[in-house]
Write a protein that holds these residues in place. Structure first.
Motif, mmCIF file in Angstrom:
data_model
loop_
_atom_site.group_PDB
_atom_site.id
_atom_site.type_symbol
_atom_site.label_atom_id
_atom_site.label_comp_id
_atom_site.label_asym_id
_atom_site.label_seq_id
_atom_site.Cartn_x
_atom_site.Cartn_y
_atom_site.Cartn_z
ATOM 1 N N HIS A 1 0.797 -1.229 0.000
ATOM 2 C CA HIS A 1 0.000 0.000 0.000
ATOM 3 C C HIS A 1 0.833 1.286 0.000
ATOM 4 O O HIS A 1 0.289 2.371 0.173
ATOM 5 N N GLY A 2 2.139 1.134 -0.190
ATOM 6 C CA GLY A 2 3.013 2.304 -0.118
ATOM 7 C C GLY A 2 2.621 3.434 -1.053
ATOM 8 O O GLY A 2 2.668 4.612 -0.673
ATOM 9 N N ASP A 3 2.223 3.110 -2.282
ATOM 10 C CA ASP A 3 1.856 4.158 -3.239
ATOM 11 C C ASP A 3 0.632 4.931 -2.765
ATOM 12 O O ASP A 3 0.555 6.165 -2.917
ATOM 13 N N THR A 4 -0.339 4.229 -2.194
ATOM 14 C CA THR A 4 -1.540 4.898 -1.690
ATOM 15 C C THR A 4 -1.209 5.766 -0.489
ATOM 16 O O THR A 4 -1.678 6.909 -0.382
ATOM 17 N N LEU A 5 -0.382 5.239 0.407
ATOM 18 C CA LEU A 5 -0.014 5.989 1.606
ATOM 19 C C LEU A 5 0.817 7.226 1.247
ATOM 20 O O LEU A 5 0.807 8.219 1.996
#
Length: 296
Positions: A153-157
């Motif tokens: 989920h790094g891109d969303t975070l």
């Protein structure tokens, strides 16, 4: 509209619990980036502006959590998390907790989440609400806990603020957060003392401010030297001004405060630690030995 629909399909959907100043800023940024967002807040009226912007408003935390796998929590404190999620089914959820807490609270909350079948990531936000979504302002969040969750989920975070993963120990994000903020408050204390000293004079605060800014910036380089000394276990490395020399100068600061009618309560505790370290025979060292006194 058709383009927005296409974009939203490709964006990760998520749930956000908590719509205070920070939560609302996060919500607005995710919505603006096209992420389908479900929100919940104890005071429901705060969700109304976000509903207009496209958010789905849940009536309860359980309903909000059930809506998405990724659940971001931005409530007041750790007790608020406990209360909001008491009895809520977290099985299969990815919980990202952005509540300011202690390292111990973060570790306990991670264990709590794992017991309920959720992956867990703790976060420490290094920004104020107006910085969220403004890349040029440099906001970022420390994250620690599940590396797999962060990788997924790094891109969303990263949409509302930059991300810095600091370890799989769930307590590390809180540790880094509080360490940096503690240093900030120490700086604020020194700045407050400096402005207090000129209070009875004709020196304008606006004249002192740029000098303070440049001086503090120049002194910030000592942080790297302190870290090197701590890692080497040698507090004499690269010493510019010895502890003995600096302790000898502290009476001047205290007398100046007295002359200006200013309390020395912000400086005196640190000066006392310096004197204690000197009494142990550490006169040729840097100020780094004070760290050891604090650890005792």
């Amino acid at each position: 509209m058709a383009q927005n629909s296409v974009d939203s399909v490709s964006k990760t959907s998520l749930t956000l619990l908590g719509l205070g100043a920070m939560g609302a800023a996060l919500a607005r940024t995710w919505l603006a980036a096209g992420h389908p967002l479900t929100v919940w807040n104890r005071t429901a009226v705060r969700a109304e502006p976000l509903a207009v912007q496209g958010a789905t408003v849940a009536a309860t935390p359980a309903e909000a959590v059930a809506a998405n796998r990724l659940v971001v929590v931005c409530l007041l404190d750790d007790d608020s998390v406990e209360e909001a999620l008491d009895g809520v089914d977290l099985a299969g959820r990815d919980v990202v907790n952005l509540v300011t807490s202690t390292p111990g609270q973060a570790r306990a909350r991670a264990a709590w989440a794992h017991e309920r079948g959720a992956r867990y990531l703790d976060g420490g936000i290094m920004a104020v609400p107006p910085m969220i979504g403004v890349e040029a302002a440099g906001p970022y969040v420390f994250y620690s806990g599940s590396r797999a969750l962060f990788d997924e989920h790094g891109d969303t975070l990263a949409v509302p603020a930059g991300t810095r993963f600091v370890g799989e120990d769930a307590g590390f994000a809180a540790l880094y957060d509080v360490a940096l903020l503690s240093a900030m408050y120490g700086m604020f204390a020194g700045v407050a003392h400096a402005f207090a000293l000129i209070g009875k004079e004709t020196v304008a605060p606006g004249d002192l401010a740029p000098l303070l800014t440049s001086w503090l910036h120049a002194m910030a380089g000592s942080v790297t030297r302190t870290a090197a000394q701590l890692e080497a276990g040698d507090y004499t490395l690269g010493v510019v001004s010895s502890l003995a020399m600096q302790v000898a100068g502290t009476p001047t600061f205290l007398r100046t405060a007295a002359e200006q009618g200013v309390s020395a309560e912000l400086l005196a505790p640190y000066f006392e630690l310096m004197a204690r370290r000197l009494a142990e025979g550490a006169g040729v060292e840097d100020l780094t030995g004070v760290v050891d006194l604090l650890r005792r």
